[in-house]
Design an enzyme around this catalytic site. Sequence first.
Site, PDB file in Angstrom:
ATOM      1  N   TRP A   1       0.832  -1.209   0.000  1.00 25.71           N
ATOM      2  CA  TRP A   1       0.000   0.000   0.000  1.00 25.71           C
ATOM      3  C   TRP A   1       0.860   1.250   0.000  1.00 25.71           C
ATOM      4  O   TRP A   1       0.551   2.235  -0.671  1.00 25.71           O
ATOM      5  CB  TRP A   1      -0.963   0.000   1.188  1.00 25.71           C
ATOM      6  CG  TRP A   1      -2.010  -1.064   1.099  1.00 25.71           C
ATOM      7  CD1 TRP A   1      -2.176  -2.142   1.931  1.00 25.71           C
ATOM      8  CD2 TRP A   1      -3.065  -1.170   0.113  1.00 25.71           C
ATOM      9  NE1 TRP A   1      -3.240  -2.900   1.517  1.00 25.71           N
ATOM     10  CE2 TRP A   1      -3.804  -2.338   0.416  1.00 25.71           C
ATOM     11  CE3 TRP A   1      -3.439  -0.410  -0.994  1.00 25.71           C
ATOM     12  CZ2 TRP A   1      -4.909  -2.750  -0.350  1.00 25.71           C
ATOM     13  CZ3 TRP A   1      -4.526  -0.811  -1.754  1.00 25.71           C
ATOM     14  CH2 TRP A   1      -5.247  -1.967  -1.430  1.00 25.71           C
TER      15      TRP A   1
ATOM     16  N   LYS B   1     -11.440  -1.680   7.992  1.00 25.39           N
ATOM     17  CA  LYS B   1     -10.648  -2.622   8.779  1.00 25.39           C
ATOM     18  C   LYS B   1     -10.911  -2.516  10.282  1.00 25.39           C
ATOM     19  O   LYS B   1     -10.985  -3.525  10.944  1.00 25.39           O
ATOM     20  CB  LYS B   1      -9.170  -2.478   8.465  1.00 25.39           C
ATOM     21  CG  LYS B   1      -8.833  -3.166   7.154  1.00 25.39           C
ATOM     22  CD  LYS B   1      -7.986  -2.357   6.240  1.00 25.39           C
ATOM     23  CE  LYS B   1      -7.930  -2.977   4.843  1.00 25.39           C
ATOM     24  NZ  LYS B   1      -7.296  -2.094   3.881  1.00 25.39           N
TER      25      LYS B   1
ATOM     26  N   ASP C   1      -1.171   6.993   6.320  1.00 28.14           N
ATOM     27  CA  ASP C   1      -2.266   6.093   5.967  1.00 28.14           C
ATOM     28  C   ASP C   1      -2.420   5.134   7.143  1.00 28.14           C
ATOM     29  O   ASP C   1      -1.539   4.316   7.398  1.00 28.14           O
ATOM     30  CB  ASP C   1      -1.892   5.341   4.676  1.00 28.14           C
ATOM     31  CG  ASP C   1      -2.911   4.252   4.309  1.00 28.14           C
ATOM     32  OD1 ASP C   1      -3.889   4.057   5.056  1.00 28.14           O
ATOM     33  OD2 ASP C   1      -2.710   3.599   3.258  1.00 28.14           O
TER      34      ASP C   1
HETATM   35  C1  LIG Z   1      -6.875  -1.660   2.669  1.00 31.53           C
HETATM   36  C2  LIG Z   1      -5.846  -0.617   2.603  1.00 31.53           C
HETATM   37  C3  LIG Z   1      -5.862   0.388   1.628  1.00 31.53           C
HETATM   38  C4  LIG Z   1      -6.875   0.428   0.514  1.00 31.53           C
HETATM   39  O1  LIG Z   1      -8.075   0.866   0.963  1.00 31.53           O
HETATM   40  P1  LIG Z   1      -9.306   1.097  -0.036  1.00 31.53           P
HETATM   41  O2  LIG Z   1     -10.286   1.777   0.850  1.00 31.53           O
HETATM   42  O3  LIG Z   1      -9.742  -0.253  -0.502  1.00 31.53           O
HETATM   43  O4  LIG Z   1      -8.826   1.939  -1.153  1.00 31.53           O
HETATM   44  C5  LIG Z   1      -4.889   1.367   1.684  1.00 31.53           C
HETATM   45  N1  LIG Z   1      -3.941   1.363   2.630  1.00 31.53           N
HETATM   46  C6  LIG Z   1      -3.884   0.391   3.567  1.00 31.53           C
HETATM   47  C7  LIG Z   1      -2.801   0.439   4.604  1.00 31.53           C
HETATM   48  C8  LIG Z   1      -4.828  -0.619   3.589  1.00 31.53           C
HETATM   49  O5  LIG Z   1      -4.773  -1.575   4.529  1.00 31.53           O
END
Ligand SMILES: *Cc1c(COP(=O)(O)O)cnc(C)c1O
Length: 358
Positions: A100, A191, A167
Amino acid sequence: MKIAHNFNAGPCVLPKPAMQAGIEALKDFAGTGMGVIEVSHRSKEWQNIMDETVALWKELYNIPEGYHVLFLGGGASTQFLYVPFNLLNKKAAYLETGGWASKAAKEAKYFGEVEIVASSKETTYNYIPKGWKVPTDADYFHITTNNTLYGTEIKEDMDCPITLVADMSSDFMSRPVDVSKYGLIYGGAQKNVGPAGVTVVIVREDILGKVERPLPTMVDYRTHIKDGSMFNTPPVFPIFIMHETLKWIKSVGGLKVIEKMNIEKSDMLYNEIDSNPMFKGTIIDKADRSRMNVCFVMEDKYKDKEADFLEFAKAAGMVGIKGHRSTGGFRASIYNACPKESVQALINCMQEYAKKNA
Ligand SMILES: *Cc1c(COP(=O)(O)O)cnc(C)c1O
């Protein structure tokens, strides 16, 4: 009803009370006689949910003055481009700690120079690089606090000489965070804090409005600040479930308690991985191990038993423990709402399997 021990990486298990409240709100929302997805987003009943959800974020994360909490669409992946769009003038710095993080850096390259300060890519991201320096001439430094795919995590809020952007998709609300160290925090809800469909952005107002490029309305954070995250119709149901999920976090005692639960659950599982003769962890430095996504494989001499163990675990009710397609092995995602009982059930399963096969 079938019992599932849900270790999915996202979407994933949500708190039972939040799920129940969602079912009720679909039938009759706040005594309106309409479902929550049928009422106007301009109604006072809905505005209350928006206001309360922002207030819960501010309370649980102890967010200081000067920050805004936004609920947007597009997922965390869309934030990969919102961030450089709004913040990158000449150069940005990224720490590459996983798939990511790498995707986030790729988008920034459309907007300017990108310096990767360090990367663990060559060893499939199995550690957090140390000893790097943040270039002070960059507009911001971007980190991904939890490496969802390979199971490493930055568990402390670092000091950073320039604007720090994080993020936090996969470890949102899993521990107390010193928000004052960050200029911007973002994450998809799916999550730890709700279902897919809503993305949370926490942004300090003074970092905005500094880029030279013109910003289209929809990607300008200031649009969403001004319109209270209702410039376009907000994803009402995901926000509603997030509201209920945050209420649940508060009801169990807030983030200090949640963090304790997460430490306990991840310690239990890592202890089993380290002591069971058939399994081993993929993240060797214990300090780097994620509390959210626990990755492990079979010891070399049992390598051919992976598929068999997956079947064995499935029969015992385990869901979602197959490792990411790029690494194989296993990954158990044990987010906030994953009960300790499910972690124990997985441990029992590993012990039973070892008794029969080691
Ligand atoms: C799941 C995830 C994403 C992607 O998220 P989306 O909402 O599906 O775009 C980005 N960064 C991390 C760290 C993730 O775990």
